[in-house]
Design a protein around this motif. Sequence first.
Motif, short mmCIF file in Angstrom:
data_model
loop_
_atom_site.label_atom_id
_atom_site.label_comp_id
_atom_site.label_asym_id
_atom_site.label_seq_id
_atom_site.Cartn_x
_atom_site.Cartn_y
_atom_site.Cartn_z
N GLN A 223 24.37 -26.45 27.36
CA GLN A 223 23.77 -27.73 27.00
C GLN A 223 24.29 -28.26 25.67
O GLN A 223 24.33 -29.47 25.45
CB GLN A 223 22.25 -27.60 26.94
CG GLN A 223 21.60 -27.47 28.30
CD GLN A 223 20.09 -27.33 28.20
OE1 GLN A 223 19.55 -26.95 27.16
NE2 GLN A 223 19.40 -27.64 29.27
N ARG A 224 24.66 -27.37 24.74
CA ARG A 224 25.02 -27.81 23.39
C ARG A 224 26.45 -27.48 22.98
O ARG A 224 26.91 -27.93 21.93
CB ARG A 224 24.07 -27.15 22.38
CG ARG A 224 22.60 -27.35 22.68
CD ARG A 224 22.15 -28.76 22.43
NE ARG A 224 20.79 -28.98 22.86
CZ ARG A 224 20.14 -30.13 22.74
NH1 ARG A 224 20.75 -31.16 22.20
NH2 ARG A 224 18.89 -30.26 23.17
N LEU A 225 27.14 -26.69 23.79
CA LEU A 225 28.46 -26.22 23.39
C LEU A 225 29.44 -27.36 23.17
O LEU A 225 30.30 -27.30 22.28
CB LEU A 225 29.01 -25.26 24.45
CG LEU A 225 30.40 -24.66 24.18
CD1 LEU A 225 30.34 -23.75 22.96
CD2 LEU A 225 30.89 -23.90 25.40
N ASP A 226 29.30 -28.43 23.97
CA ASP A 226 30.28 -29.51 23.89
C ASP A 226 30.36 -30.11 22.50
O ASP A 226 31.45 -30.36 21.98
CB ASP A 226 29.98 -30.58 24.95
CG ASP A 226 28.52 -30.98 25.01
OD1 ASP A 226 27.72 -30.42 24.24
OD2 ASP A 226 28.17 -31.86 25.83
N ILE A 227 29.20 -30.33 21.86
CA ILE A 227 29.21 -30.93 20.52
C ILE A 227 29.86 -29.99 19.51
O ILE A 227 30.67 -30.42 18.67
CB ILE A 227 27.77 -31.27 20.08
CG1 ILE A 227 27.17 -32.31 21.03
CG2 ILE A 227 27.75 -31.79 18.64
CD1 ILE A 227 25.73 -32.63 20.74
N VAL A 228 29.53 -28.70 19.61
CA VAL A 228 30.10 -27.73 18.68
C VAL A 228 31.60 -27.61 18.87
O VAL A 228 32.37 -27.57 17.90
CB VAL A 228 29.42 -26.36 18.86
CG1 VAL A 228 30.04 -25.31 17.94
CG2 VAL A 228 27.91 -26.46 18.58
N VAL A 229 32.06 -27.59 20.12
CA VAL A 229 33.49 -27.46 20.39
C VAL A 229 34.25 -28.71 19.92
O VAL A 229 35.35 -28.62 19.37
CB VAL A 229 33.74 -27.20 21.89
CG1 VAL A 229 35.23 -27.24 22.21
CG2 VAL A 229 33.17 -25.85 22.29
N VAL A 230 33.64 -29.88 20.13
CA VAL A 230 34.28 -31.11 19.65
C VAL A 230 34.45 -31.06 18.14
O VAL A 230 35.50 -31.43 17.60
CB VAL A 230 33.46 -32.36 20.05
CG1 VAL A 230 34.03 -33.60 19.39
CG2 VAL A 230 33.48 -32.54 21.55
N ALA A 231 33.42 -30.58 17.43
CA ALA A 231 33.51 -30.49 15.98
C ALA A 231 34.60 -29.50 15.55
O ALA A 231 35.33 -29.75 14.60
CB ALA A 231 32.16 -30.05 15.40
N LEU A 232 34.72 -28.40 16.30
CA LEU A 232 35.72 -27.40 15.94
C LEU A 232 37.14 -27.87 16.23
O LEU A 232 38.06 -27.68 15.42
CB LEU A 232 35.45 -26.10 16.69
CG LEU A 232 34.21 -25.30 16.27
CD1 LEU A 232 34.00 -24.12 17.21
CD2 LEU A 232 34.36 -24.80 14.84
N LEU A 233 37.34 -28.50 17.38
CA LEU A 233 38.69 -28.89 17.80
C LEU A 233 39.07 -30.31 17.40
O LEU A 233 40.26 -30.61 17.23
CB LEU A 233 38.82 -28.74 19.32
CG LEU A 233 38.62 -27.33 19.89
CD1 LEU A 233 38.78 -27.35 21.41
CD2 LEU A 233 39.61 -26.35 19.27
N GLY A 234 38.06 -31.18 17.27
CA GLY A 234 38.36 -32.58 16.96
C GLY A 234 37.87 -33.06 15.61
O GLY A 234 38.24 -34.15 15.17
N GLY A 235 36.96 -32.27 14.97
CA GLY A 235 36.45 -32.66 13.66
C GLY A 235 35.10 -33.36 13.75
O GLY A 235 34.67 -33.80 14.83
N PRO A 236 34.38 -33.48 12.61
CA PRO A 236 33.04 -34.08 12.59
C PRO A 236 33.00 -35.53 13.07
O PRO A 236 32.01 -35.95 13.67
CB PRO A 236 32.63 -33.97 11.11
CG PRO A 236 33.49 -32.91 10.54
CD PRO A 236 34.78 -32.96 11.29
N VAL A 237 34.04 -36.31 12.81
CA VAL A 237 34.03 -37.71 13.23
C VAL A 237 34.01 -37.82 14.75
O VAL A 237 33.22 -38.58 15.33
CB VAL A 237 35.25 -38.46 12.64
CG1 VAL A 237 35.33 -39.87 13.21
CG2 VAL A 237 35.17 -38.50 11.12
#
Length: 423
Positions: A223-237
């Motif tokens: 349910q929440r992994l997508d946001i964390v992975v986006v932050a890790l691979l794509g950055g906070p923005v």
Amino acid sequence: MASLTTGPLGQVARGGIAGIAGAVISAGAQFLLVVVVTRAFSAHQAGTFFTATALALMVAGVAKLDAGNGLIYFIARAKTYDYHGISGYIRAALVPAVLLATACGAVLYPRLGLLAAALPVMVAADLLLAATRGFGAMRPTVLLDGMALPTLQFLLVAAAAVADRPQWLPFLWALPYVPVALLAAMQLRERLPRTPYLPGTARDLWLYTAPRSVAGAIQAVFQRLDIVVVALLGGPVQAAVYTAATRFKVVGQLANQGLAQAVQPRLVRALADGEMGRARELYQAATIWLVLLTWPIWLGYAALAPWLLRLFGPGYGTAVPVALVLAGTMMLATACGMVDVVLTAAGHTTASLLNLVAAIACTVALDVALIPAHGAFGAVLGWAGGMIAKNLLPLWQLHHRYGLHPFGRHSLPALRFRSWTTA
């Protein structure tokens, strides 16, 4: 003539309507929270906050070990013998889950700060509310989790925005869990009969829950992994853009949860008693109402996405493709109904676990392949792939084992008031 809420199906209708009402309020408050954060703070600050809260919710979901569903299962079945020994099940669920949450909080304190201290409270609140649902009570969950919690979070986060204090956001977001947990404990105490502890309750609870605990942990990660992975691979923005564009995802999740919370205890009893026809009726009635209540939202979101996304700020309008993929995927998922709830209510917790493993593996593989090049759009494609697997696998299993389908002869009658009064 009997009232609309008489009879077992009428009770499900009343509980389901209450659950969905709470879901609407919760979704609205969460949407406004995201609007406030994205408008008041920079995309980098907003993405950092969204990533921290997603990580906290993910860890809390893992730490609760899915003991809430175990409590619902045993409390609902215990109605036939006046809930004898139920207090033992509640202690057996709370103690290990809260201890695990405390340990996780200690490990994550350098990353989450004071937000880590809220993890045990978040877990306790969830389990206590699940226990009240086992007794057939929807009101505590609707009022506390569906209404009070998200409303207080929005108000406190808005206060941080007015004060221009981004460092306050995680602490103020977590603070409302304290009164929610205390009030949930009070609600449960009113319903809990005073019976002696029965030896073996902890063993029974965890024999049933253990396979589902792993599945629950994977579900929380999913349910929440997508946001964390986006932050890790794509950055906070990119994490901020993705969170804003997919915020409406919570509408479908909460609507499904609202119906599931009302139906699950009765579904457990029907399957335990071998009443397959009754289980089929509950499944199909819940599915048709879920579709009717959520599909207009997804169609509206897809049509209005270019304008709605601008509410978050000038840089968020580029996420329209993300919104379109989200809407289509959620329509497919809701058409499958509460497939995983039905599967676990039938006792197939290991099959549910394997389905979730396959779904999260699909999500991670697609995320790693697509996010570096496509950012938020790659993340939503990864999430969509996992969501499709998460729903179609149990749907096929229910068809193969029990001949259960989300739509059938009970679907249209469920829309007529007379069917609720004569059930």
